[in-house]
Write a protein that holds these residues in place. Sequence first.
Motif, PDB file in Angstrom:
ATOM      1  N   ASP A   1     -40.244 -21.103 -42.049  1.00  0.00           N
ATOM      2  CA  ASP A   1     -41.607 -21.480 -41.720  1.00  0.00           C
ATOM      3  C   ASP A   1     -41.776 -22.986 -41.922  1.00  0.00           C
ATOM      4  O   ASP A   1     -40.857 -23.674 -42.384  1.00  0.00           O
ATOM      5  CB  ASP A   1     -42.602 -20.700 -42.583  1.00  0.00           C
ATOM      6  N   VAL A   2     -42.946 -23.497 -41.546  1.00  0.00           N
ATOM      7  CA  VAL A   2     -43.219 -24.923 -41.652  1.00  0.00           C
ATOM      8  C   VAL A   2     -44.457 -25.162 -42.510  1.00  0.00           C
ATOM      9  O   VAL A   2     -45.218 -24.241 -42.804  1.00  0.00           O
ATOM     10  CB  VAL A   2     -43.417 -25.558 -40.254  1.00  0.00           C
ATOM     11  N   ASP A   3     -44.634 -26.412 -42.889  1.00  0.00           N
ATOM     12  CA  ASP A   3     -45.778 -26.803 -43.705  1.00  0.00           C
ATOM     13  C   ASP A   3     -47.044 -26.842 -42.848  1.00  0.00           C
ATOM     14  O   ASP A   3     -47.030 -27.353 -41.727  1.00  0.00           O
ATOM     15  CB  ASP A   3     -45.510 -28.176 -44.321  1.00  0.00           C
ATOM     16  N   ARG A   4     -48.134 -26.339 -43.378  1.00  0.00           N
ATOM     17  CA  ARG A   4     -49.391 -26.229 -42.624  1.00  0.00           C
ATOM     18  C   ARG A   4     -49.973 -27.597 -42.261  1.00  0.00           C
ATOM     19  O   ARG A   4     -50.638 -27.750 -41.232  1.00  0.00           O
ATOM     20  CB  ARG A   4     -50.392 -25.428 -43.467  1.00  0.00           C
ATOM     21  N   GLU A   5     -49.725 -28.612 -43.085  1.00  0.00           N
ATOM     22  CA  GLU A   5     -50.326 -29.921 -42.850  1.00  0.00           C
ATOM     23  C   GLU A   5     -49.458 -30.805 -41.956  1.00  0.00           C
ATOM     24  O   GLU A   5     -49.949 -31.412 -41.014  1.00  0.00           O
ATOM     25  CB  GLU A   5     -50.583 -30.626 -44.192  1.00  0.00           C
ATOM     26  N   THR A   6     -48.175 -30.883 -42.259  1.00  0.00           N
ATOM     27  CA  THR A   6     -47.297 -31.811 -41.538  1.00  0.00           C
ATOM     28  C   THR A   6     -46.589 -31.182 -40.348  1.00  0.00           C
ATOM     29  O   THR A   6     -46.034 -31.891 -39.505  1.00  0.00           O
ATOM     30  CB  THR A   6     -46.225 -32.373 -42.480  1.00  0.00           C
ATOM     31  N   ASP A  29     -40.525 -26.106 -44.121  1.00  0.00           N
ATOM     32  CA  ASP A  29     -40.960 -25.728 -45.469  1.00  0.00           C
ATOM     33  C   ASP A  29     -39.698 -25.450 -46.290  1.00  0.00           C
ATOM     34  O   ASP A  29     -39.057 -24.412 -46.138  1.00  0.00           O
ATOM     35  CB  ASP A  29     -41.838 -24.483 -45.381  1.00  0.00           C
ATOM     36  N   ASP A  81     -39.579 -22.181 -48.290  1.00  0.00           N
ATOM     37  CA  ASP A  81     -39.210 -21.013 -47.505  1.00  0.00           C
ATOM     38  C   ASP A  81     -37.725 -21.029 -47.193  1.00  0.00           C
ATOM     39  O   ASP A  81     -37.055 -19.986 -47.215  1.00  0.00           O
ATOM     40  CB  ASP A  81     -40.026 -20.967 -46.215  1.00  0.00           C
ATOM     41  N   CYS A  97     -39.590 -36.270 -41.502  1.00  0.00           N
ATOM     42  CA  CYS A  97     -39.513 -35.383 -42.663  1.00  0.00           C
ATOM     43  C   CYS A  97     -39.451 -36.222 -43.935  1.00  0.00           C
ATOM     44  O   CYS A  97     -39.159 -37.424 -43.889  1.00  0.00           O
ATOM     45  CB  CYS A  97     -38.254 -34.526 -42.591  1.00  0.00           C
ATOM     46  N   ASP A  98     -39.706 -35.580 -45.058  1.00  0.00           N
ATOM     47  CA  ASP A  98     -39.461 -36.215 -46.354  1.00  0.00           C
ATOM     48  C   ASP A  98     -37.943 -36.237 -46.541  1.00  0.00           C
ATOM     49  O   ASP A  98     -37.345 -35.277 -47.006  1.00  0.00           O
ATOM     50  CB  ASP A  98     -40.146 -35.413 -47.461  1.00  0.00           C
ATOM     51  N   THR A 133     -46.298 -37.742 -43.122  1.00  0.00           N
ATOM     52  CA  THR A 133     -45.432 -37.802 -44.286  1.00  0.00           C
ATOM     53  C   THR A 133     -45.627 -39.122 -45.030  1.00  0.00           C
ATOM     54  O   THR A 133     -45.707 -40.185 -44.408  1.00  0.00           O
ATOM     55  CB  THR A 133     -43.955 -37.666 -43.864  1.00  0.00           C
ATOM     56  N   THR A 168     -47.392 -19.391 -40.910  1.00  0.00           N
ATOM     57  CA  THR A 168     -47.856 -20.736 -40.565  1.00  0.00           C
ATOM     58  C   THR A 168     -47.443 -21.103 -39.145  1.00  0.00           C
ATOM     59  O   THR A 168     -48.247 -21.631 -38.364  1.00  0.00           O
ATOM     60  CB  THR A 168     -47.315 -21.779 -41.555  1.00  0.00           C
TER      61      THR A 168
END
Length: 293
Positions: free
Chosen positions: A25-30, A34, A37, A59-60, A196, A259
């Motif tokens: 899954d991925v981050d809801r904001e960026t 994730d 996950d 990405c970070d 980010t 997400t």
Amino acid sequence: MVPSFTFIATASMVTAAGGKPVFCDVDRETFLIDLADAARKLTEKTKAIAPVHLFGNPCDIDAVQAFAKQHDLTIVWDAAQAHGAQYKNQDIGSVEDFVCYSFYPSKNMFVGEGGMVCTNNADYAEKLRFLRTHGQTGKYYHTLLGLNYRMTDVEAAIGREQLKRLDQMVAIRRRNAEILDRGLGQIEGISLQGKTANSEHAWHQYCVLVEPDAFGCDRDTLAQSLKEKGVASGVHYPRGLHQQPIFEDLYGKQEDLLTTEYLAQHILALPVHHGLSQEEAEYIVKAVAESRG
């Protein structure tokens, strides 16, 4: 490990290489991978991770590199949409292990088709050169199974000229994104992509989330209203990779990724390209505001 909210190429390369993509899954904001996950889905068979700098949002990199080092994973960065993006004042194409770019016509810089792989590992670079030309390590002497991935001279010439203009083109995209951010950020029911920290977004796409209850209409209704006002829009992406029929056929029904599925139902891409004037960017804000139910 592949984020599910991305273009299919990120996962199809895994299948083509004989591996199996494990969808995260991925981050809801960026909208980026994730890592929590991803950590839950690690197994002893996991060999690599393919983070995507989605829409040009880096990405970070520190976090991904620490994760990969902890779990002994190779990193194949998908930078297809991130020409000109930076993380901590460093171009995202300069990190290990592999950074993959696309030169499709819609990208920040393009040659018509094809792409490029960057690596700071001399052994990897040599092998990539062999793989792009049928595994030929000498004249009619093939020690690897490769294919024809060579760029034509005409495409290379176009790319060299595009590269000279890249900074200028990305600067215009950033200016347009700032105008959109200022205006759309004030409209209830419109959520912006979180950027980010310590990075410079390249803005291949400018995507927002449309919250129907707060905005007064859903994403598709807004898109139709914008079309009537002369503003193009698009949906990137209408489903996650875990929902794509080809991967369901190959690997069976995948688990829900909440997400990713939420983003697919609410996301809308608005113009941000370097051919867009400041006045046109301001008009887009006005058109969205007038479309609110």
